[in-house]
Design a protein around this motif. Structure first.
Motif, PDB file in Angstrom:
ATOM      1  N   LEU A 145      38.807  41.782  30.936  1.00 17.19           N
ATOM      2  CA  LEU A 145      38.274  41.226  32.176  1.00 17.19           C
ATOM      3  C   LEU A 145      36.920  41.789  32.569  1.00 17.19           C
ATOM      4  CD1 LEU A 145      41.578  41.195  34.261  1.00 17.19           C
ATOM      5  CD2 LEU A 145      40.542  39.298  32.996  1.00 17.19           C
ATOM      6  N   GLY A 146      36.496  42.881  31.954  1.00 21.48           N
ATOM      7  CA  GLY A 146      35.188  43.437  32.290  1.00 21.48           C
ATOM      8  C   GLY A 146      35.223  44.947  32.395  1.00 21.48           C
ATOM      9  N   ARG A 147      34.039  45.535  32.433  1.00 24.71           N
ATOM     10  CA  ARG A 147      33.916  46.986  32.507  1.00 24.71           C
ATOM     11  C   ARG A 147      34.591  47.538  33.772  1.00 24.71           C
ATOM     12  NH1 ARG A 147      30.464  50.755  30.267  1.00 24.71           N
ATOM     13  NH2 ARG A 147      29.272  49.084  29.252  1.00 24.71           N
ATOM     14  N   GLY A 148      35.435  48.529  33.604  1.00 28.18           N
ATOM     15  CA  GLY A 148      36.084  49.177  34.739  1.00 28.18           C
ATOM     16  C   GLY A 148      37.239  48.398  35.331  1.00 28.18           C
ATOM     17  N   SER A 149      37.643  47.304  34.685  1.00 30.89           N
ATOM     18  CA  SER A 149      38.688  46.446  35.248  1.00 30.89           C
ATOM     19  C   SER A 149      40.018  47.173  35.369  1.00 30.89           C
ATOM     20  CB  SER A 149      38.865  45.208  34.354  1.00 30.89           C
ATOM     21  OG  SER A 149      39.981  44.451  34.772  1.00 30.89           O
ATOM     22  N   ALA A 150      40.746  46.869  36.460  1.00 27.51           N
ATOM     23  CA  ALA A 150      42.104  47.376  36.682  1.00 27.51           C
ATOM     24  C   ALA A 150      42.840  46.347  37.542  1.00 27.51           C
ATOM     25  CB  ALA A 150      42.084  48.740  37.357  1.00 27.51           C
ATOM     26  N   GLY A 171      39.750  47.529  40.017  1.00 31.58           N
ATOM     27  CA  GLY A 171      38.746  48.317  39.316  1.00 31.58           C
ATOM     28  C   GLY A 171      37.346  47.778  39.502  1.00 31.58           C
ATOM     29  N   GLN A 172      37.211  46.452  39.505  1.00 28.02           N
ATOM     30  CA  GLN A 172      35.900  45.831  39.691  1.00 28.02           C
ATOM     31  C   GLN A 172      35.633  45.461  41.141  1.00 28.02           C
ATOM     32  OE1 GLN A 172      34.361  43.337  36.264  1.00 28.02           O
ATOM     33  NE2 GLN A 172      36.539  42.823  36.101  1.00 28.02           N
ATOM     34  N   ASN A 173      36.630  45.676  42.024  1.00 30.69           N
ATOM     35  CA  ASN A 173      36.538  45.268  43.425  1.00 30.69           C
ATOM     36  C   ASN A 173      36.124  43.796  43.489  1.00 30.69           C
ATOM     37  OD1 ASN A 173      37.057  46.310  46.050  1.00 30.69           O
ATOM     38  ND2 ASN A 173      34.872  46.230  46.532  1.00 30.69           N
ATOM     39  N   VAL A 198      33.889  36.211  37.375  1.00 27.93           N
ATOM     40  CA  VAL A 198      34.186  37.270  38.341  1.00 27.93           C
ATOM     41  C   VAL A 198      33.435  37.009  39.638  1.00 27.93           C
ATOM     42  CG1 VAL A 198      33.931  39.740  38.838  1.00 27.93           C
ATOM     43  CG2 VAL A 198      34.640  38.991  36.555  1.00 27.93           C
ATOM     44  N   TRP A 199      34.161  37.109  40.761  1.00 29.38           N
ATOM     45  CA  TRP A 199      33.553  37.045  42.083  1.00 29.38           C
ATOM     46  C   TRP A 199      33.661  38.431  42.720  1.00 29.38           C
ATOM     47  CZ3 TRP A 199      36.810  33.139  40.334  1.00 29.38           C
ATOM     48  CH2 TRP A 199      36.271  31.844  40.280  1.00 29.38           C
ATOM     49  N   LYS A 200      32.551  39.082  42.922  1.00 32.02           N
ATOM     50  CA  LYS A 200      32.555  40.399  43.553  1.00 32.02           C
ATOM     51  C   LYS A 200      32.795  40.255  45.054  1.00 32.02           C
ATOM     52  CE  LYS A 200      31.309  43.129  40.040  1.00 32.02           C
ATOM     53  NZ  LYS A 200      32.094  44.309  39.578  1.00 32.02           N
ATOM     54  N   ASP A 234      36.873  30.842  48.283  1.00 33.00           N
ATOM     55  CA  ASP A 234      36.800  29.425  47.997  1.00 33.00           C
ATOM     56  C   ASP A 234      36.123  29.300  46.643  1.00 33.00           C
ATOM     57  OD1 ASP A 234      36.271  26.712  47.763  1.00 33.00           O
ATOM     58  OD2 ASP A 234      35.816  26.448  49.885  1.00 33.00           O
ATOM     59  N   ALA A 235      36.908  29.100  45.601  1.00 34.87           N
ATOM     60  CA  ALA A 235      36.360  29.096  44.244  1.00 34.87           C
ATOM     61  C   ALA A 235      35.409  27.931  44.007  1.00 34.87           C
ATOM     62  CB  ALA A 235      37.502  29.051  43.222  1.00 34.87           C
TER      63      ALA A 235
END
Length: 326
Positions: free
Chosen positions: A80-85, A103-105, A119-121, A155-156
């Protein structure tokens, strides 16, 4: 009460167990276990509604989405990406898995065909939110919780992410929606259930037992909200129309009720950590059935299902387990 007898035959990566019923309600339940490679730290599951469809797993320890094929027993992992949890996982109307990624907030989506990850931050000023679980409402809006003291929505279609401060601060945990699309969440630290209103505010609903530690919630087909109470060991139900609470204490010594799921027959399944058992409650006759894990420590963190099946992740045993019933 049920006695579990393990067969000596392994199928693919799984172990088939027959659970013989003493109750006249049904003759038996079959239980099948799927081994997950160690190191992934599985957390939650979500089953595609189609028969024999994939089962999605949040692999919090390794930062992956796991995709289990129930027929072959094979599990595919998508990074899922760097630092994912990732913590929670659910599907949108098109069958795409969405994950709350602490992990990625951020919120992550995996394309079910291409495996591409979007990914939506969360807003930069939200800080670390300790993202937990999520659900889609009746309009397709993705609602999520954060134990740091927030709940929010994505809202995706537009990519807009908003967060809101939860009443009583820290604690928002499990979340679910009723058939009419109303979203409810549980606050573990706040010991309440929150109903999200049309203006995005929360109405606080307090179960009868003080400091009960409401952990997860699930709606039945009538729109009643079932609550797993961690501290009290209770299973409670809130009926919105009557504004009525009912409470049942789980069987066993000092039970700790973690997760709750209501199946299509409105039977209520809960994971109980003191006995490391799955429990099934029938609201009609108020009777409990108990299913012990084949592992000494299972730690079932979420329950999901589809018609005739209940799926659980045994996070401490690196297994995904399905209970098939008539």
């Amino acid at each position: 009460m049920y006695r579990i007898r393990a067969c000596q035959m392994k199928v693919a990566l799984s172990l088939l167990i027959v659970v013989a019923a003493v109750s006249p309600i049904r003759a038996q339940v079959t239980v099948k276990e799927y081994a997950v490679p160690p190191g992934h730290g599985i957390h939650d599951v979500w089953a595609d509604p189609a028969p024999n469809g994939p089962v999605y797993i949040s692999a919090q320890g390794s930062g992956h989405l796991g995709i289990l094929d129930p027929q072959s027993g094979k599990i595919e992992f998508v990074a899922l990406g760097r630092g994912s949890a990732p913590h929670g996982v659910t599907l949108d109307r098109e069958g795409a898995p969405f994950l709350t990624d602490g992990g990625q907030n951020a919120i992550a989506r995996v394309d079910p065909k291409t495996r591409a990850v979007k990914v939506w931050k969360l807003p930069a000023d939200s800080g670390y939110t300790n993202l937990n679980t999520a659900v889609f409402d009746g309009k397709g809006i993705y609602w999520f919780t954060g134990q740091s003291g927030i709940y929010g929505r994505l809202d995706a279609r537009t990519g807009k992410v908003e967060t809101f401060d939860a009443p009583k601060g820290r604690g928002p945990y499990g979340i679910h929606a009723t058939p009419d699309g109303t979203v409810y969440y549980a606050s573990l630290a706040g010991s309440y259930v929150g109903r999200i209103n049309a203006d995005n505010s929360t109405t606080v609903l307090e179960p009868p037992t003080r400091r009960q530690g409401a952990r997860r919630v699930w709606s039945d087909s009538n729109g009643s909200v079932w609550v797993a109470e961690w501290n009290s060991g209770n299973l409670s139900r809130y009926e919105p129309a009557a504004k009525k609470w009912s409470t049942w204490h789980a069987p066993g010594d000092e039970p700790h009720v973690y997760a709750v799921y209501v199946d299509p027959h409105d039977k209520v399944w809960v994971s109980e950590w003191s006995a490391q058992a799955m429990l099934r409650f029938d609201p009609v006759n108020e009777k409990w059935d108990s299913f012990r894990s084949s592992s000494r420590t299972a730690n079932v963190r979420q329950i999901h299902g589809r018609r005739g099946e209940v799926w659980t992740p045994e996070s401490a045993a690196d297994k995904v387990v399905v209970y098939r019933y008539q």
